[in-house]
Write a protein that holds these residues in place. Sequence first.
Motif, mmCIF file in Angstrom:
data_model
loop_
_atom_site.group_PDB
_atom_site.id
_atom_site.type_symbol
_atom_site.label_atom_id
_atom_site.label_comp_id
_atom_site.label_asym_id
_atom_site.label_seq_id
_atom_site.Cartn_x
_atom_site.Cartn_y
_atom_site.Cartn_z
ATOM 1 N N VAL A 1 -11.178 -45.833 -9.091
ATOM 2 C CA VAL A 1 -9.760 -46.079 -8.887
ATOM 3 C C VAL A 1 -9.231 -45.106 -7.848
ATOM 4 N N GLU A 2 -8.761 -45.677 -6.734
ATOM 5 C CA GLU A 2 -8.202 -44.855 -5.665
ATOM 6 C C GLU A 2 -6.706 -44.658 -5.883
ATOM 7 N N SER A 3 -6.192 -43.568 -5.343
ATOM 8 C CA SER A 3 -4.762 -43.311 -5.386
ATOM 9 C C SER A 3 -4.374 -42.469 -4.184
ATOM 10 N N CYS B 1 -9.964 -40.430 -5.535
ATOM 11 C CA CYS B 1 -10.694 -41.496 -6.229
ATOM 12 C C CYS B 1 -11.336 -40.895 -7.460
ATOM 13 N N ALA B 2 -11.122 -41.549 -8.587
ATOM 14 C CA ALA B 2 -11.719 -41.102 -9.839
ATOM 15 C C ALA B 2 -12.665 -42.177 -10.364
ATOM 16 N N ALA B 3 -13.842 -41.748 -10.729
ATOM 17 C CA ALA B 3 -14.842 -42.658 -11.276
ATOM 18 C C ALA B 3 -14.917 -42.493 -12.781
ATOM 19 N N ASN C 1 -15.740 -36.266 -11.816
ATOM 20 C CA ASN C 1 -16.190 -37.435 -11.041
ATOM 21 C C ASN C 1 -15.097 -37.908 -10.091
ATOM 22 N N LYS C 2 -14.566 -36.969 -9.360
ATOM 23 C CA LYS C 2 -13.435 -37.249 -8.497
ATOM 24 C C LYS C 2 -13.725 -36.780 -7.080
ATOM 25 N N VAL C 3 -13.268 -37.559 -6.115
ATOM 26 C CA VAL C 3 -13.416 -37.188 -4.717
ATOM 27 C C VAL C 3 -12.059 -37.327 -4.039
ATOM 28 N N THR C 4 -11.778 -36.394 -3.140
ATOM 29 C CA THR C 4 -10.498 -36.380 -2.441
ATOM 30 C C THR C 4 -10.728 -36.294 -0.946
ATOM 31 N N LEU C 5 -9.953 -37.050 -0.215
ATOM 32 C CA LEU C 5 -9.987 -37.004 1.247
ATOM 33 C C LEU C 5 -8.641 -36.477 1.726
ATOM 34 N N GLY D 1 -9.640 -50.103 -3.052
ATOM 35 C CA GLY D 1 -9.026 -49.643 -1.814
ATOM 36 C C GLY D 1 -7.581 -49.234 -1.969
ATOM 37 N N THR D 2 -7.144 -48.368 -1.091
ATOM 38 C CA THR D 2 -5.745 -47.951 -1.036
ATOM 39 C C THR D 2 -5.308 -47.980 0.420
#
Length: 119
Positions: free
Chosen positions: A5-7, A22-24, A76-80, A112-113
Motif C-alpha cells: 500500500v503506497e501513500s 509503501c508498507a508491505a 517492511n516499509k520503503v520510503t522515497l 500506485g500513487t
Amino acid sequence: QVQLVESGGGLVQPGGSLNVSCAASGEIFRIDVMAWYRQAPGKERELVAEITRRGRTDLADAVMGRFTISRDNAKNKVTLQMRSLKYGETAVYYCDAAGYGYSRGFRYWGKGTLVSVFS
C-alpha cells in the motif's frame, strides 16, 4: 499473499519536495529488494530506485542526487524522498517488493500513487 500500500502522493510545484511511502503486509518471511518505479502518461514504467535488505541502493541517473530511498526492515516499509521535482516527473509511482513468504518466493506491486508536478 502480500499487499503493498503506497501513500504520500499528491500535488507539488516544480522544485518542490514530496515523500512517498509503501508498507508491505501479509505472508512475509523476508523482503530482499524493495523498489519504486514510475509510469508517466504515454510512457513505459521505469525503475526509479531500489534498495536491498542490507541497505544497498541503486538510483536511476535521472534522479541521482535528488531522490533518496530508505527502508525499515522491521516494518517492511520503503520510503522515497523526492527533492527538486521537475515537470516531467509527473507519474504514477509504484512500489515493488520481492522476497519470500513461508512457502515460496514472491514479487508484488502496489496499486500506485499519483505524483503531479505543476505550478
